[in-house]
Design a protein around this motif. Structure first.
Motif: not given
Length: 263
Positions: A143-153, A196-197, A203-205
């Protein structure tokens, strides 16, 4: 999952070799003899580690984790040809195999979990061949991904041009433009996407780790897109763009956290 068990004296004696190896390592310099590293051997974990372009990757740490005894592992490092070999002893236990690589990038140290050719556990007397590949993005087996996350508010909730319409973060479009090579030395491509959540936020997951220049715009369907201003979460000044590095949140989890609003 590891578990605590009461053992008979004979079984504890049999496990002794495994306990003794819990801190040992292999230099991983064994050569592939044209099939020797792909042939399963009893009491041995071995395989090859490849980088993102499919070439041998030296210096990766490979760990065989004993699934019966707490804090009992055998570890080693891949050699210059990417191969490794771990002697597991003769204890009648099962193991999980995993691997990580550590990289210096733009003055920071990052760790990455490597993708296994087969995530299944295995018994000592079966032995196993487990190859690993460094992937910048994509799904992890558990589960999850190998890439990093770019999250925003969003730091405003009302559209200044239409106060009766609440802003929706799904209408925010981010563009990430690589500033220099990615962490593996490859040339990245600009990425434009909507968020997406996930359990970590919105953000970008799944983004390949690199240094990016970030811009944002508000682009509802059927309406003219408008530029937004951005900053790092909790930062001081907003700007039309910013260049940011990923921050390590926990071990192999990396993230960029942003805030945005209209100018």
């Amino acid at each position: 999952m590891k578990r605590s068990v009461s053992w008979s004296l004979s079984l504890l004696l049999m496990l002794g070799s495994t306990i003794a190896c819990s801190a040992c390592s292999s230099d991983g310099d064994g050569k592939d003899d044209g099939g020797g590293n792909t042939q399963v051997e009893t009491n041995v974990l071995k395989g090859k580690v490849l980088d993102t372009s499919g070439k041998p990757l030296a210096g990766a740490q490979v760990v065989a984790d004993n699934q019966v005894l707490q804090n009992s592992t055998v570890s080693g490092t891949s050699g210059s040809d990417g191969t490794y070999r771990l002697e597991l002893g003769k204890a009648a236990v099962t193991w999980n195999a995993s691997a990580q690589i550590q990289k210096q990038y733009n003055g920071k140290t990052y760790k990455f979990d490597l993708h296994p050719s087969n995530p299944a556990s295995f018994a000592t007397n079966e032995g196993a061949v487990r190859d690993f590949t460094w992937k910048l993005t994509g799904d992890r087996p558990q589960g999850g991904t190998y890439g990093g996350k770019v999250l925003f508010n969003l730091t405003v909730y009302v559209d200044p041009e239409d106060p009766n319409t609440p802003l929706e973060r799904e209408n925010v479009e981010l563009t990430l433009t690589p500033s220099g090579p990615l962490v593996d030395g490859s040339t990245g491509a600009p990425l434009t996407a909507r968020g997406t959540s996930s359990g970590d936020g919105f953000g970008l997951q799944d983004v390949a780790l690199g240094r990016y220049t970030v811009t944002a715009r508000y682009a509802p369907a059927g309406k003219t897109a408008r530029a937004m201003i951005v900053r790092l979460n909790g930062g001081d000044a907003y700007s039309s763009s910013l260049t940011a590095d990923f921050q390590t949140i926990a071990s192999t989890v990396q993230r960029i956290d942003l805030e945005m609003k209209f100018p």
